[in-house]
Design a protein around this motif. Structure first.
Motif, PDB file in Angstrom:
ATOM      1  N   ARG A   1       0.807  -1.223   0.000  1.00 15.06           N
ATOM      2  CA  ARG A   1       0.000   0.000   0.000  1.00 15.06           C
ATOM      3  C   ARG A   1       0.836   1.266   0.000  1.00 15.06           C
ATOM      4  O   ARG A   1       0.454   2.258  -0.625  1.00 15.06           O
ATOM      5  CB  ARG A   1      -0.982   0.002   1.157  1.00 15.06           C
ATOM      6  CG  ARG A   1      -0.351   0.139   2.516  1.00 15.06           C
ATOM      7  CD  ARG A   1      -1.408   0.254   3.587  1.00 15.06           C
ATOM      8  NE  ARG A   1      -0.751   0.215   4.879  1.00 15.06           N
ATOM      9  CZ  ARG A   1      -1.295  -0.285   5.953  1.00 15.06           C
ATOM     10  NH1 ARG A   1      -2.503  -0.780   5.903  1.00 15.06           N
ATOM     11  NH2 ARG A   1      -0.650  -0.286   7.071  1.00 15.06           N
ATOM     12  N   THR A   2       1.981   1.263   0.675  1.00 17.33           N
ATOM     13  CA  THR A   2       2.833   2.451   0.677  1.00 17.33           C
ATOM     14  C   THR A   2       3.301   2.770  -0.732  1.00 17.33           C
ATOM     15  O   THR A   2       3.245   3.918  -1.168  1.00 17.33           O
ATOM     16  CB  THR A   2       4.047   2.247   1.601  1.00 17.33           C
ATOM     17  OG1 THR A   2       3.582   1.925   2.911  1.00 17.33           O
ATOM     18  CG2 THR A   2       4.920   3.480   1.653  1.00 17.33           C
TER      19      THR A   2
ATOM     20  N   ALA B   1       0.430   3.936  -2.977  1.00 15.32           N
ATOM     21  CA  ALA B   1       0.118   5.348  -2.731  1.00 15.32           C
ATOM     22  C   ALA B   1       1.160   6.257  -3.388  1.00 15.32           C
ATOM     23  O   ALA B   1       0.814   7.285  -3.981  1.00 15.32           O
ATOM     24  CB  ALA B   1       0.059   5.617  -1.231  1.00 15.32           C
TER      25      ALA B   1
ATOM     26  N   LYS C   1      -4.828   6.642 -10.709  1.00 14.19           N
ATOM     27  CA  LYS C   1      -5.540   6.035  -9.582  1.00 14.19           C
ATOM     28  C   LYS C   1      -5.572   4.524  -9.795  1.00 14.19           C
ATOM     29  O   LYS C   1      -6.500   3.980 -10.390  1.00 14.19           O
ATOM     30  CB  LYS C   1      -6.951   6.612  -9.491  1.00 14.19           C
ATOM     31  CG  LYS C   1      -7.704   6.188  -8.267  1.00 14.19           C
ATOM     32  CD  LYS C   1      -7.035   6.699  -7.018  1.00 14.19           C
ATOM     33  CE  LYS C   1      -7.833   6.288  -5.791  1.00 14.19           C
ATOM     34  NZ  LYS C   1      -7.090   6.353  -4.583  1.00 14.19           N
TER      35      LYS C   1
ATOM     36  N   THR D   1      -6.920  -0.575  -5.938  1.00 11.92           N
ATOM     37  CA  THR D   1      -6.339  -1.204  -4.761  1.00 11.92           C
ATOM     38  C   THR D   1      -7.392  -2.046  -4.058  1.00 11.92           C
ATOM     39  O   THR D   1      -8.586  -1.837  -4.218  1.00 11.92           O
ATOM     40  CB  THR D   1      -5.795  -0.140  -3.774  1.00 11.92           C
ATOM     41  OG1 THR D   1      -6.837   0.751  -3.417  1.00 11.92           O
ATOM     42  CG2 THR D   1      -4.639   0.644  -4.391  1.00 11.92           C
TER      43      THR D   1
ATOM     44  N   HIS E   1      -6.869  -3.466   1.579  1.00 16.01           N
ATOM     45  CA  HIS E   1      -5.676  -3.176   2.361  1.00 16.01           C
ATOM     46  C   HIS E   1      -4.830  -2.076   1.723  1.00 16.01           C
ATOM     47  O   HIS E   1      -3.765  -1.747   2.235  1.00 16.01           O
ATOM     48  CB  HIS E   1      -4.831  -4.441   2.524  1.00 16.01           C
ATOM     49  CG  HIS E   1      -5.575  -5.562   3.165  1.00 16.01           C
ATOM     50  ND1 HIS E   1      -5.964  -5.551   4.487  1.00 16.01           N
ATOM     51  CD2 HIS E   1      -6.039  -6.727   2.657  1.00 16.01           C
ATOM     52  CE1 HIS E   1      -6.620  -6.669   4.765  1.00 16.01           C
ATOM     53  NE2 HIS E   1      -6.685  -7.393   3.675  1.00 16.01           N
ATOM     54  N   GLY E   2      -5.278  -1.546   0.591  1.00 15.85           N
ATOM     55  CA  GLY E   2      -4.541  -0.499  -0.096  1.00 15.85           C
ATOM     56  C   GLY E   2      -3.456  -1.020  -1.025  1.00 15.85           C
ATOM     57  O   GLY E   2      -2.666  -0.241  -1.550  1.00 15.85           O
ATOM     58  N   GLU E   3      -3.407  -2.331  -1.215  1.00 20.55           N
ATOM     59  CA  GLU E   3      -2.403  -2.940  -2.090  1.00 20.55           C
ATOM     60  C   GLU E   3      -2.943  -3.016  -3.515  1.00 20.55           C
ATOM     61  O   GLU E   3      -4.134  -3.136  -3.728  1.00 20.55           O
ATOM     62  CB  GLU E   3      -2.043  -4.340  -1.596  1.00 20.55           C
ATOM     63  CG  GLU E   3      -1.467  -4.329  -0.194  1.00 20.55           C
ATOM     64  CD  GLU E   3      -1.289  -5.723   0.371  1.00 20.55           C
ATOM     65  OE1 GLU E   3      -0.381  -5.899   1.186  1.00 20.55           O
ATOM     66  OE2 GLU E   3      -2.065  -6.625   0.008  1.00 20.55           O
TER      67      GLU E   3
END
Length: 85
Positions: free
Chosen positions: A29-30, A33, A42, A45, A48-50
């Motif tokens: 995710r980091t 982002a 965009k 994801t 979990h933001g992955e």
């Protein structure tokens, strides 16, 4: 994701992480982002933001990693896949 098209927009640290981890199938995710911020794209994801990398993205990253090592053979990397059948 469109890593191949956005490669030159990524900062060298992000590029290096991708080349150091050429077998990753999911972008943490980091980094997802960071990718979205640096490219104004965009990426899709999960909860979990992955972001899941496409086969094309993985092949491009592996080619860049081989290029950085100065070798063209895919057997230079050992992948440890956490995905179970």
């Amino acid at each position: 994701m469109h890593i191949k098209e956005q490669w030159n927009r990524l900062d060298p640290t992000t590029q290096q992480w991708l080349m150091d981890n050429p077998g990753c199938m999911v972008l943490p995710r980091t980094l997802a982002a960071i990718f979205n911020k640096e490219t104004s794209e965009k990426a899709d994801t999960d909860m979990h933001g992955e972001a899941v990398l496409t086969e094309e993205d993985r092949q491009f990253i592996q080619a860049k990693a081989r290029e950085a090592l100065g070798t063209g053979t895919p057997s230079d990397f050992r992948f440890f896949d956490a995905v179970q059948p």
